[in-house]
Design a protein around this motif. Structure first.
Motif, PDB file in Angstrom:
ATOM      1  N   ARG A  43     -45.584   2.724 -12.523  1.00  0.00           N
ATOM      2  CA  ARG A  43     -44.672   2.971 -11.404  1.00  0.00           C
ATOM      3  C   ARG A  43     -43.487   2.011 -11.364  1.00  0.00           C
ATOM      4  NH1 ARG A  43     -49.464   0.703  -9.587  1.00  0.00           N
ATOM      5  NH2 ARG A  43     -49.299  -1.346  -8.582  1.00  0.00           N
ATOM      6  N   GLU A  44     -43.435   1.022 -12.269  1.00  0.00           N
ATOM      7  CA  GLU A  44     -42.399  -0.006 -12.201  1.00  0.00           C
ATOM      8  C   GLU A  44     -41.285   0.219 -13.214  1.00  0.00           C
ATOM      9  OE1 GLU A  44     -44.918  -3.912 -10.671  1.00  0.00           O
ATOM     10  OE2 GLU A  44     -44.349  -3.766 -12.772  1.00  0.00           O
ATOM     11  N   ASP A  45     -40.088  -0.191 -12.848  1.00  0.00           N
ATOM     12  CA  ASP A  45     -38.968  -0.223 -13.785  1.00  0.00           C
ATOM     13  C   ASP A  45     -39.086  -1.475 -14.652  1.00  0.00           C
ATOM     14  OD1 ASP A  45     -37.819   2.095 -12.747  1.00  0.00           O
ATOM     15  OD2 ASP A  45     -36.758   0.971 -11.184  1.00  0.00           O
ATOM     16  N   PRO A  46     -38.543  -1.442 -15.888  1.00  0.00           N
ATOM     17  CA  PRO A  46     -38.601  -2.623 -16.756  1.00  0.00           C
ATOM     18  C   PRO A  46     -37.973  -3.852 -16.104  1.00  0.00           C
ATOM     19  CG  PRO A  46     -37.909  -0.696 -17.994  1.00  0.00           C
ATOM     20  CD  PRO A  46     -37.915  -0.279 -16.553  1.00  0.00           C
ATOM     21  N   MET A  47     -38.535  -5.004 -16.447  1.00  0.00           N
ATOM     22  CA  MET A  47     -37.992  -6.282 -15.974  1.00  0.00           C
ATOM     23  C   MET A  47     -37.421  -7.020 -17.177  1.00  0.00           C
ATOM     24  SD  MET A  47     -41.133  -7.377 -13.409  1.00  0.00           S
ATOM     25  CE  MET A  47     -40.401  -8.980 -13.025  1.00  0.00           C
ATOM     26  N   PRO A  48     -36.198  -7.542 -17.087  1.00  0.00           N
ATOM     27  CA  PRO A  48     -35.573  -8.239 -18.223  1.00  0.00           C
ATOM     28  C   PRO A  48     -36.469  -9.346 -18.767  1.00  0.00           C
ATOM     29  CG  PRO A  48     -33.982  -7.918 -16.456  1.00  0.00           C
ATOM     30  CD  PRO A  48     -35.317  -7.516 -15.900  1.00  0.00           C
ATOM     31  N   GLY A  49     -36.678  -9.318 -20.075  1.00  0.00           N
ATOM     32  CA  GLY A  49     -37.433 -10.377 -20.734  1.00  0.00           C
ATOM     33  C   GLY A  49     -38.930 -10.258 -20.634  1.00  0.00           C
ATOM     34  N   VAL A  50     -39.442  -9.245 -19.937  1.00  0.00           N
ATOM     35  CA  VAL A  50     -40.900  -9.097 -19.775  1.00  0.00           C
ATOM     36  C   VAL A  50     -41.401  -8.041 -20.748  1.00  0.00           C
ATOM     37  CG1 VAL A  50     -42.784  -8.548 -18.207  1.00  0.00           C
ATOM     38  CG2 VAL A  50     -40.772  -9.767 -17.357  1.00  0.00           C
ATOM     39  N   THR A  51     -42.064  -8.497 -21.808  1.00  0.00           N
ATOM     40  CA  THR A  51     -42.671  -7.624 -22.816  1.00  0.00           C
ATOM     41  C   THR A  51     -44.031  -8.198 -23.179  1.00  0.00           C
ATOM     42  OG1 THR A  51     -41.892  -8.809 -24.784  1.00  0.00           O
ATOM     43  CG2 THR A  51     -40.356  -7.238 -23.774  1.00  0.00           C
ATOM     44  N   GLY A  52     -44.742  -7.489 -24.034  1.00  0.00           N
ATOM     45  CA  GLY A  52     -46.021  -8.002 -24.504  1.00  0.00           C
ATOM     46  C   GLY A  52     -45.891  -9.307 -25.272  1.00  0.00           C
ATOM     47  N   ARG A  53     -44.694  -9.598 -25.754  1.00  0.00           N
ATOM     48  CA  ARG A  53     -44.490 -10.849 -26.497  1.00  0.00           C
ATOM     49  C   ARG A  53     -44.739 -12.073 -25.617  1.00  0.00           C
ATOM     50  NH1 ARG A  53     -42.036 -11.442 -31.270  1.00  0.00           N
ATOM     51  NH2 ARG A  53     -40.899  -9.468 -31.089  1.00  0.00           N
ATOM     52  N   LEU A  54     -44.545 -11.941 -24.304  1.00  0.00           N
ATOM     53  CA  LEU A  54     -44.832 -13.062 -23.403  1.00  0.00           C
ATOM     54  C   LEU A  54     -46.268 -13.540 -23.559  1.00  0.00           C
ATOM     55  CD1 LEU A  54     -43.224 -12.169 -19.938  1.00  0.00           C
ATOM     56  CD2 LEU A  54     -42.489 -13.912 -21.569  1.00  0.00           C
ATOM     57  N   ILE A  55     -47.158 -12.604 -23.875  1.00  0.00           N
ATOM     58  CA  ILE A  55     -48.571 -12.944 -24.028  1.00  0.00           C
ATOM     59  C   ILE A  55     -48.834 -13.557 -25.395  1.00  0.00           C
ATOM     60  CG2 ILE A  55     -50.909 -11.984 -24.133  1.00  0.00           C
ATOM     61  CD1 ILE A  55     -49.919  -9.832 -22.133  1.00  0.00           C
ATOM     62  N   THR A  56     -48.383 -12.901 -26.461  1.00  0.00           N
ATOM     63  CA  THR A  56     -48.695 -13.396 -27.807  1.00  0.00           C
ATOM     64  C   THR A  56     -48.076 -14.764 -28.065  1.00  0.00           C
ATOM     65  OG1 THR A  56     -46.821 -12.147 -28.711  1.00  0.00           O
ATOM     66  CG2 THR A  56     -48.986 -11.095 -28.762  1.00  0.00           C
ATOM     67  N   SER A 100     -54.070 -15.818 -33.862  1.00  0.00           N
ATOM     68  CA  SER A 100     -54.264 -14.410 -34.234  1.00  0.00           C
ATOM     69  C   SER A 100     -53.733 -13.409 -33.212  1.00  0.00           C
ATOM     70  CB  SER A 100     -55.758 -14.127 -34.472  1.00  0.00           C
ATOM     71  OG  SER A 100     -56.244 -14.958 -35.487  1.00  0.00           O
ATOM     72  N   GLY A 101     -52.639 -13.709 -32.561  1.00  0.00           N
ATOM     73  CA  GLY A 101     -52.023 -12.754 -31.654  1.00  0.00           C
ATOM     74  C   GLY A 101     -50.790 -12.134 -32.283  1.00  0.00           C
ATOM     75  N   ARG A 102     -50.739 -10.802 -32.294  1.00  0.00           N
ATOM     76  CA  ARG A 102     -49.615 -10.107 -32.924  1.00  0.00           C
ATOM     77  C   ARG A 102     -49.025  -9.098 -31.946  1.00  0.00           C
ATOM     78  NH1 ARG A 102     -50.090  -6.282 -38.336  1.00  0.00           N
ATOM     79  NH2 ARG A 102     -47.961  -5.407 -38.262  1.00  0.00           N
ATOM     80  N   PHE A 103     -47.729  -9.142 -31.739  1.00  0.00           N
ATOM     81  CA  PHE A 103     -47.040  -8.225 -30.848  1.00  0.00           C
ATOM     82  C   PHE A 103     -46.575  -7.005 -31.639  1.00  0.00           C
ATOM     83  CE2 PHE A 103     -42.844  -7.256 -28.578  1.00  0.00           C
ATOM     84  CZ  PHE A 103     -43.452  -6.445 -27.625  1.00  0.00           C
ATOM     85  N   VAL A 104     -47.031  -5.814 -31.227  1.00  0.00           N
ATOM     86  CA  VAL A 104     -46.648  -4.564 -31.886  1.00  0.00           C
ATOM     87  C   VAL A 104     -46.000  -3.672 -30.825  1.00  0.00           C
ATOM     88  CG1 VAL A 104     -47.455  -2.542 -33.148  1.00  0.00           C
ATOM     89  CG2 VAL A 104     -48.520  -4.772 -33.560  1.00  0.00           C
ATOM     90  N   PRO A 105     -44.685  -3.709 -30.688  1.00  0.00           N
ATOM     91  CA  PRO A 105     -44.021  -2.986 -29.603  1.00  0.00           C
ATOM     92  C   PRO A 105     -43.977  -1.476 -29.794  1.00  0.00           C
ATOM     93  CG  PRO A 105     -42.402  -4.080 -30.983  1.00  0.00           C
ATOM     94  CD  PRO A 105     -43.746  -4.538 -31.467  1.00  0.00           C
ATOM     95  N   ASP A 106     -44.074  -1.009 -31.008  1.00  0.00           N
ATOM     96  CA  ASP A 106     -43.950   0.423 -31.288  1.00  0.00           C
ATOM     97  C   ASP A 106     -45.336   1.007 -31.540  1.00  0.00           C
ATOM     98  OD1 ASP A 106     -43.429   2.980 -32.226  1.00  0.00           O
ATOM     99  OD2 ASP A 106     -41.698   2.366 -33.406  1.00  0.00           O
ATOM    100  N   LEU A 107     -45.739   1.986 -30.713  1.00  0.00           N
ATOM    101  CA  LEU A 107     -47.063   2.601 -30.883  1.00  0.00           C
ATOM    102  C   LEU A 107     -47.239   3.244 -32.251  1.00  0.00           C
ATOM    103  CD1 LEU A 107     -48.050   4.343 -27.518  1.00  0.00           C
ATOM    104  CD2 LEU A 107     -49.301   2.567 -28.744  1.00  0.00           C
TER     105      LEU A 107
END
Length: 496
Positions: free
Chosen positions: A429-442, A448-455
Motif C-alpha cells: 500500500r506504500e509509495d517508494p521511499m528514496p533510498g529505501v531498498t533491500g540493500r539497506l539490509i544486506t 553471506s548477504g546478497r541483494f537481488v533487486p530483479d526477480l
C-alpha cells in the motif's frame, strides 16, 4: 466441511459489496456472510483461488475497480465494506458509494457484528496470531465443537480461512495493525507477544503498545486472558492492566518457561502452564508441560506434540490449548487431552513454514514472516529442519516504512542463515521511499548477504547456491511466495 444452518443477518448486511474481496480477511468475511444467507458482490485487482471459491458459493465478483460494480446485486448494496490499509479512499467504488449515499464501513465492524451472541476466542499479538488461532480451531474441532472462525490464513485440513459454525464459539484473529481489535467483543483473549510494529499507522511505539492496554480493558467480565509471560512486552502489559483485570473479574492464565527467578512473586504466580522441556525435530516437536490450577484441579504434567518445528510453535500450541479450554468453560468443557490431540493432528496453515516440495536433494519451504522477530524464529526452526544441511533464506522486505525502521534487525535475523538473498521491497500500500531498498539490509549483514533487486535473477541465484541437503526458505508477506515452485522447477532440471 459443511456450513451450519444460517443465523439471520442484520438487515443492513443483507446485500454487501466488498472492495478487495480477494484479500485474506475480506474473503473470509464474505464466506461467512454467504453462509448466513447474505448476498455478496465484490471486486479485486486480479483473479485468485479465493475468488473462484467465493463465486462457487454465489458471490458476484468483478475484476478491476469500477463504479459499475456497485450494480452487481439486484437493488444494489445495503453497505460497502473496505479495509483501512489495503484500499485507498479514492477508490472509484468507494467514491461512487459515498455519492449514492451508501454506508461505507470497515471490515472489523462487520466481523464484530457477526460475533454478536457468541463466546469469542480472540488471538492478539505482534507475531503468531494466525498459527495460534488456527491451532485453537483445530483443537476445538477435534474436541467435538463446531466453532465459527475467521483466520488470516487457510487451514490445510479444510482449505478455508473462515467458517460459519453451529456452535456458540467464534474464534478470530484480533489484528492490531489499525487498532480494529478494539471493536470485537472479547470473552477469552490470547496475547502472544508485543513488539513495535505498524509504526506507519501508530506513529510511535507508545501508541502501538497502548492499543493492547485498551484491548485487555475491554475483556468481558468473567473472561480470561491467556498471556505469554516469556515476552517482556506481555509481562509489562499485565502489570499495567492488573487492576482493571481484577476489577472486571478476568482470569489471567500465564504460560511460558517460568525461569525468571528474579521476577516479582506476583509475576511468577501468573503461570498456569510451564514449558519444562522442548525437543525439536525436522517435522515438529514435543513439549513436556506442567499445568496448574485453575486449568486443572491439581498440578499435573502433559505432553504436547506440535507438527511444526520451533519452540515458538510449541508456545503457540500451548496458548491455543489454554484458550480453547477456557472458551469452552460454559459450553460443555472439552478435555485437555482431546484438545492436545487436535494440535498433534493439525497439518498447518498455508504460508506458515509450509513445505513446498523437494528437488535435487533440496527441500523448499515458504513462510509469511515479515518482521525481524518472525524471521529469526522461522530461521531457527529451519536450522532444526535442515539437520546437517545448510539454510538458504530468500527474503522479500514488506513495506518501505518497515524496511527503513528495522533494516538492522532484519540483517541480524538473516545472519542466522548460511546464505541469504534479499529482494527489493514489496511496497503493497506504500509509495517508494528514496533510498529505501533491500540493500539497506544486506549492507548491515555480517556474512553471506546478497541483494537481488530483479526477480528475474532470483532463481538462477538460488540454484547457483543450492546443494543437496540444503533447506531453502522463501520469506515475506509479498509475492515471494510464488517463487518456491519456480525454484523447485529449476532445481529439478538436469544440469548441463
Amino acid at each position: 466441511m459443511a456450513e451450519s444452518e444460517a443465523e439471520p443477518l442484520p438487515e443492513h448486511l443483507g446485500r454487501v459489496h466488498m472492495v478487495g474481496i480477494g484479500g485474506a480477511g475480506m474473503s473470509g468475511l464474505a464466506r461467512i456472510l454467504l453462509a448466513r444467507g447474505g448476498q455478496v458482490s465484490g471486486s479485486d485487482a486480479k483473479e485468485s483461488r479465493g475468488i473462484l471459491a467465493l463465486r462457487t458459493r454465489g458471490a458476484v465478483i468483478t475484476i478491476g475497480h469500477d463504479p459499475a460494480a456497485l450494480d452487481s446485486l439486484p437493488g444494489g448494496p445495503t453497505v460497502v465494506v473496505t479495509t483501512h490499509a489495503a484500499i485507498p479512499k479514492d477508490n472509484p467504488e468507494l467514491v461512487e458509494a459515498r455519492k449514492r449515499g451508501i454506508d461505507v464501513v470497515l471490515r472489523p465492524s462487520v466481523l464484530a457484528t457477526l460475533m454478536a451472541g457468541h463466546r469469542t476466542l480472540l488471538v492478539a499479538g505482534t507475531h503468531g496470531k494466525t498459527s495460534t488461532t488456527s491451532m485453537a480451531v483445530a483443537a476445538l474441532q477435534h474436541a467435538g465443537a463446531d466453532p465459527s472462525f475467521a483466520i488470516g490464513g487457510e487451514l490445510n485440513e479444510s482449505g478455508t480461512n473462515a467458517h460459519h459454525g453451529s456452535g456458540e464459539i467464534f474464534v478470530a484473529e484480533a489484528d492490531e495493525s489499525d487498532g480494529s481489535l478494539l471493536e470485537y467483543p472479547a470473552t477469552v483473549v490470547v496475547v502472544t507477544n508485543i513488539e513495535a510494529d505498524h509504526l506507519d499507522f501508530f506513529g510511535s511505539e507508545a501508541a502501538y503498545v497502548e492499543v493492547f492496554d485498551k484491548f485487555l480493558a475491554g475483556v468481558q467480565p468473567g473472561g480470561a486472558v491467556v498471556a505469554c509471560l516469556d515476552d517482556p512486552g506481555v509481562a509489562a502489559l499485565l502489570d499495567r492492566t492488573e487492576e482493571v483485570l481484577r476489577d472486571n473479574r478476568v482470569t489471567v492464565l500465564g504460560y511460558g518457561h517460568n525461569d525468571g527467578a528474579g521476577e516479582p512473586e506476583s509475576r511468577r504466580e501468573r503461570f498456569v502452564a510451564e514449558l519444562l522441556e522442548f525437543t525439536g525435530g525436522p517435522d515438529g516437536g514435543s513439549s513436556r508441560v506442567r499445568l496448574h490450577p485453575p486449568v486443572v484441579p491439581e498440578s499435573t504434567e502433559i505432553t504436547l506434540t506440535t507438527p511444526m518445528p520451533g519452540v515458538h510453535m510449541a508456545l503457540n500450541a500451548l496458548a491455543a490449548v489454554l484458550a480453547a479450554n477456557a472458551v469452552t468453560a460454559d459450553a460443555g468443557a472439552a478435555s485437555l487431552d482431546s484438545l492436545a490431540e487436535g494440535i498433534a493432528e493439525f497439518s498447518g496453515v498455508r504460508r506458515r513454514f509450509e513445505y513446498r516440495g523437494s528437488a535435487g536433494g533440496v527441500r523448499v519451504y515458504d513462510d509469511y514472516a515479515h518482521h525481524p522477530t518472525e524471521v529469526r524464529a522461522v530461521l531457527s526452526a529451519a536450522r532444526v529442519a535442515a539437520g546437517g544441511g545448510r539454510v538458504i533464506a530468500v527474503f522479500q522486505p514488506h513495506l518501505y516504512s518497515r524496511t527503513q525502521e528495522f533494516a538492522r534487525e532484519f540483517a541480524g535475523a538473516l545472519d542466522l542463515a548460511d546464505e541469504a538473498i534479499v529482494l527489493d521491497v514489496y511496497g503493497a500500500r506504500e509509495d517508494p521511499m528514496p533510498g529505501v531498498t533491500g540493500r539497506l539490509i544486506t549492507e548491515q549483514m555480517t556474512h553471506s548477504g546478497r541483494f537481488v533487486p530483479d526477480l528475474n535473477d532470483l532463481v538462477p541465484a538460488v540454484v547457483g547456491l543450492a546443494e543437496s541437503g540444503d533447506v531453502i526458505l522463501t520469506l515475506g508477506a509479498g509475492d515471494v511466495t510464488m517463487q518456491g515452485p519456480e525454484i523447485l522447477a529449476a532445481l529439478g532440471k538436469p544440469s548441463r
